[in-house]
Design a protein around this motif. Structure first.
Motif, short mmCIF file in Angstrom:
data_model
loop_
_atom_site.label_atom_id
_atom_site.label_comp_id
_atom_site.label_asym_id
_atom_site.label_seq_id
_atom_site.Cartn_x
_atom_site.Cartn_y
_atom_site.Cartn_z
N TYR A 214 38.09 62.13 48.97
CA TYR A 214 36.86 62.62 49.82
C TYR A 214 37.04 63.15 51.82
O TYR A 214 35.92 64.30 51.59
N VAL A 215 37.46 62.57 52.13
CA VAL A 215 38.07 63.03 53.70
C VAL A 215 38.02 64.45 53.88
O VAL A 215 38.39 65.13 53.93
N ARG B 125 38.61 66.78 51.17
CA ARG B 125 37.24 67.52 50.90
C ARG B 125 36.29 68.01 52.02
O ARG B 125 35.67 69.51 52.43
N ILE B 126 35.88 66.92 53.03
CA ILE B 126 35.43 67.35 54.22
C ILE B 126 35.51 68.42 55.53
O ILE B 126 35.12 68.74 55.88
#
Length: 261
Positions: free
Chosen positions: A255-256, A258-259
């Motif tokens: 998730y991190v 992708r950010i």
């Protein structure tokens, strides 16, 4: 495609397969490994796994201790990775061709990274066992050294791939070496570097479990303790806790990534 070329390629593939089969047979013979016996034991292993290696009511009383050691293992992996990344950033800048450092520094940085990266963390742990004994410091240094080697190599390649245009633009404006590094190289490479750091944290959490068996610390030691005492219900709970923790860490890391990318 030319028929002769196709025949030649098929012949090469056939020879490679024959060589691999011969190599497998020779290695199996020297290792005293019986493939038929190994395959036939798989159903029995699965039955044993689902009948004995499962948690029961009593095993959950050990869950607080298991979680405490699991958190210790995760924090150890994060600490070793972040410190290793700090040193790797320095050596990555020194080893990159884009930053135009001295050739001697570049060779030394790449050589050090190669040595630290190619020695497995389990071997580092055994080396440090001689100096520090079975304690958390041994596992910390083993993870730190491998993280440093892997990340140095990754940072060198990242800087070489992503910083070319930024460096050229800053050079055209007459920027100093340190301005080029801190305003061009690091900012343009930082997202990819952070991605590598997150990946290394995931890897180290898995590795620290095995290293804990050697060093007598963390969640690896807890598993080893209960498994060797034949307390399979608690040992299985340890394994389930590790699997869930790894999935959570990987999900968070993805998730991190992708950010930032």
């Amino acid at each position: 495609m030319n028929l002769e070329v196709l025949k030649k390629r098929n012949k090469i593939v056939t020879l490679v397969l024959i060589f691999v089969m011969i190599l497998w047979a020779v290695c199996s013979k020297f290792a005293d490994f019986n493939a038929i016996k190994g395959l036939s034991s798989i159903p029995k292993a699965i039955v044993w796994l689902f009948t004995r290696f499962i948690p029961n009511g009593d095993s959950f009383s050990k869950l607080p201790d298991i979680l405490e050691k699991l958190i210790e293992t995760i924090l150890l992996a994060i600490a070793a990775t972040t410190v290793g990344a700090t040193f790797a950033l320095f050596f990555g800048v020194m080893g990159s061709k884009v930053t135009k450092g001295t050739k001697a520094l570049s060779i030394i940085s790449r050589l050090i990274a190669s040595v630290f990266r190619n020695v497995p963390d389990a071997v580092w742990a055994m080396i440090f066992l001689l100096s520090f004994g079975q304690n958390i410091l041994t596992g910390y240094f083993a993870l730190l050294f491998v993280s440093f080697g892997v990340l140095t190599r990754a940072f060198i390649e990242t800087i070489d791939e992503t910083s070319d245009s930024a460096v050229e633009a800053l050079e055209a404006t007459g920027a100093t070496y340190f301005q080029i590094v801190f305003q061009g190289v690091i900012p343009s490479s930082l997202p990819q570097m952070l991605s590598w750091v997150l990946y290394m944290i995931e890897t180290n959490i898995r590795s620290s479990t095995l290293i804990g068996i050697l060093t007598g610390t963390g969640i690896g030691f807890v598993f080893d303790l209960y498994y060797k005492s034949l307390n399979y219900s608690v040992a299985s709970l340890v394994v389930i806790s590790i699997i869930l923790a790894v999935f959570v860490i990987e999900f968070t890391s993805n998730y991190v990534r992708r950010i930032i990318l």
